[in-house]
Design an enzyme around this catalytic site. Structure first.
Site, PDB file in Angstrom:
ATOM      1  N   VAL A 169      -5.282   0.394   2.960  1.00 35.36           N
ATOM      2  CA  VAL A 169      -5.507  -1.123   2.849  1.00 35.36           C
ATOM      3  C   VAL A 169      -6.691  -1.373   2.051  1.00 35.36           C
ATOM      4  O   VAL A 169      -6.767  -2.209   1.026  1.00 35.36           O
ATOM      5  CB  VAL A 169      -5.493  -1.614   4.191  1.00 35.36           C
ATOM      6  CG1 VAL A 169      -5.953  -3.121   4.271  1.00 35.36           C
ATOM      7  CG2 VAL A 169      -4.379  -1.363   4.734  1.00 35.36           C
TER       8      VAL A 169
ATOM      9  N   ASP B 137     -16.910   5.198  13.988  1.00 36.06           N
ATOM     10  CA  ASP B 137     -16.098   5.427  12.907  1.00 36.06           C
ATOM     11  C   ASP B 137     -15.208   4.071  12.653  1.00 36.06           C
ATOM     12  O   ASP B 137     -14.638   3.552  13.631  1.00 36.06           O
ATOM     13  CB  ASP B 137     -15.078   6.292  13.278  1.00 36.06           C
ATOM     14  CG  ASP B 137     -14.065   6.672  12.279  1.00 36.06           C
ATOM     15  OD1 ASP B 137     -14.056   5.934  11.261  1.00 36.06           O
ATOM     16  OD2 ASP B 137     -13.288   7.596  12.344  1.00 36.06           O
TER      17      ASP B 137
ATOM     18  N   LYS C 253      -4.212  -1.292  13.847  1.00 38.82           N
ATOM     19  CA  LYS C 253      -3.580  -0.185  14.510  1.00 38.82           C
ATOM     20  C   LYS C 253      -3.913  -0.150  16.052  1.00 38.82           C
ATOM     21  O   LYS C 253      -5.191   0.079  16.440  1.00 38.82           O
ATOM     22  CB  LYS C 253      -3.677   0.970  13.917  1.00 38.82           C
ATOM     23  CG  LYS C 253      -2.618   0.832  12.573  1.00 38.82           C
ATOM     24  CD  LYS C 253      -2.759   2.203  11.820  1.00 38.82           C
ATOM     25  CE  LYS C 253      -4.319   2.672  11.492  1.00 38.82           C
ATOM     26  NZ  LYS C 253      -4.464   2.038  10.328  1.00 38.82           N
TER      27      LYS C 253
ATOM     28  N   GLU D 105       0.876  -1.404   0.177  1.00 36.04           N
ATOM     29  CA  GLU D 105      -0.022   0.017   0.002  1.00 36.04           C
ATOM     30  C   GLU D 105       0.751   1.269  -0.095  1.00 36.04           C
ATOM     31  O   GLU D 105       2.117   1.396   0.216  1.00 36.04           O
ATOM     32  CB  GLU D 105      -1.185   0.189   1.275  1.00 36.04           C
ATOM     33  CG  GLU D 105      -0.106   0.095   2.470  1.00 36.04           C
ATOM     34  CD  GLU D 105      -0.858   0.934   3.596  1.00 36.04           C
ATOM     35  OE1 GLU D 105      -1.332   1.987   3.033  1.00 36.04           O
ATOM     36  OE2 GLU D 105      -0.970   0.369   4.737  1.00 36.04           O
TER      37      GLU D 105
HETATM   38  N1  PSU Z   1      -0.785   1.045   8.902  1.00 37.67           N
HETATM   39  C1  PSU Z   1       0.210   1.714   9.287  1.00 37.67           C
HETATM   40  N2  PSU Z   1       0.372   3.273   8.627  1.00 37.67           N
HETATM   41  C2  PSU Z   1      -0.842   3.741   8.054  1.00 37.67           C
HETATM   42  C3  PSU Z   1      -1.787   2.723   7.859  1.00 37.67           C
HETATM   43  C4  PSU Z   1      -1.797   1.713   8.407  1.00 37.67           C
HETATM   44  O1  PSU Z   1       1.525   1.513   9.762  1.00 37.67           O
HETATM   45  O2  PSU Z   1      -0.683   4.983   7.507  1.00 37.67           O
HETATM   46  C5  PSU Z   1      -3.004   3.226   7.066  1.00 37.67           C
HETATM   47  C6  PSU Z   1      -3.339   2.123   6.205  1.00 37.67           C
HETATM   48  O3  PSU Z   1      -3.438   2.821   4.585  1.00 37.67           O
HETATM   49  C7  PSU Z   1      -4.684   2.151   6.558  1.00 37.67           C
HETATM   50  C8  PSU Z   1      -5.305   3.393   6.793  1.00 37.67           C
HETATM   51  O4  PSU Z   1      -5.807   1.469   5.364  1.00 37.67           O
HETATM   52  O5  PSU Z   1      -4.258   3.956   7.668  1.00 37.67           O
HETATM   53  C9  PSU Z   1      -6.580   3.307   7.674  1.00 37.67           C
HETATM   54  O6  PSU Z   1      -7.206   4.431   7.892  1.00 37.67           O
HETATM   55  P1  PSU Z   1      -8.649   4.873   7.935  1.00 37.67           P
HETATM   56  O7  PSU Z   1      -8.944   4.499   9.556  1.00 37.67           O
HETATM   57  O8  PSU Z   1      -9.068   6.368   7.878  1.00 37.67           O
HETATM   58  O9  PSU Z   1      -9.593   3.824   7.230  1.00 37.67           O
HETATM   59 MN    MN Z   2     -13.018   6.621   9.437  1.00 35.41          MN
END
Ligand code: PSU
Ligand code: MN
Length: 300
Positions: A106, A136, A157, A25
């Protein structure tokens, strides 16, 4: 294959010759890691995949073109350009229609990689259910529920509500593998107290489960979770202190939507004097290695 995808020459020939490929990604490059570590890590991760005998394909949108496999110059644009958007699946068509540069999350990377015919994808941590009452929920989760590919990560995460994220995966029938572990890893930390569905200790074991899923036509992803290497794990007391502070700061500053995850990761890295950043880089590199080995095993 989806005709709107622009495959790099290397990706095209690997696909044609049925060679092992690993999708990567780009949101982690553009919005997940600070400069200059982002560009360095993006290059290191590709090198690790190659050293294991697989072809890396980093995915991003450049000038409105959906690119599968980036040149060094394209990687540099994603890492350094100030107007790279964060694209989830809902944003792919907008970015193409408007001719944007965008880094794929992702969810968006899975959507594109699967349509390109790539079966293995490596990342750091997936998105999931955030704390708070909204709710969220990252689009990474529904994409995992409907895309049949292997996603290698270190769990969700740590900034997320991990028990709620684990429940979501269970409800939507995403099979979770512990790779060399009996517990779901928690990104910067090796343990979460949450269960996995099966432990696998080798690429062949993972490959066998995935091939069985495909024979059964199970349409969800196989989530392979790998703990951060022991020497890079962030010590628990420090981790929880910087985590609680980051979440409180985000609430106070009313950070939400697509900005929330990058905000929390950056704040934790500052407050831990780089400890979380070191863990992030170590787990990204390690996950790329495991993913490449799985991709090679899948082709045997
Ligand atoms: N894992 C990491 N760093 C990141 C992300 C994941 O170590 O920056 C990113 C990935 O691209 C994941 C996104 O899909 O954060 C999720 O964001 P959101 O919660 O807005 O969907
Ligand atoms: Mn979100």
């Amino acid at each position: 294959m989806e005709t709107r995808l622009h495959l790099s020459p290397e990706t095209k020939s690997a696909l044609e010759q049925n060679q092992a490929l690993v999708a990567l990604e780009s949101t982690v490059i553009a919005h997940g890691l600070p400069r200059p570590q982002n560009l360095e890590t993006a290059g290191a991760v590709e090198g690790i995949v190659r050293a294991e005998g697989a072809t890396p394909a980093t995915i991003a949108v450049l000038d409105g073109e959906i690119c599968v496999g980036l040149s060094e110059e394209q990687r540099r644009v994603i890492a350094t350009d100030h107007d790279v958007k964060k694209l989830s699946t809902r944003d792919i068509a907008i970015a193409v229609a408007r001719g944007w540069n965008g880094a794929t999350t992702v969810a968006a990377t899975m959507w594109i990689a699967h349509r390109a015919g790539i079966r293995v994808f490596a990342t750091g941590g997936i998105g999931g259910v955030h704390h708070g009452s909204l709710p969220d929920i990252s689009a990474d989760l529904p994409e995992l529920a409907r895309t049949p590919m292997i996603v290698v990560c270190s769990g969700a995460k740590i900034v997320l509500d991990l028990p709620a994220t684990r429940e979501w995966l269970e409800t939507h029938s995403v099979t979770v593998v512990g790779y060399g572990c009996d517990e779901l890893p928690a990104f910067y930390s090796r343990s979460s107290g949450l269960p996995v569905d099966i432990r696998c200790d080798s690429p062949d074991e993972v490959s066998r489960v995935f091939k069985t899923q495909r024979e059964l036509k199970i349409e969800s992803a196989l989530l392979v979770t790998v703990p951060v290497p022991v020497d890079a794990e962030v010590e628990s007391a420090l981790l929880h202190r910087v985590l609680d502070d980051a979440i409180a700061d985000a609430e106070r500053e009313r950070i939400g939507g697509r900005d929330l995850t990058p905000f929390l990761l950056a704040r934790m890295s500052q407050q831990s004097e780089g400890a979380t950043l070191r863990a992030n880089v170590a787990l990204l590199e390690n996950n790329a290695r495991v993913a490449a080995r799985i991709a090679v095993a899948l082709n045997r």
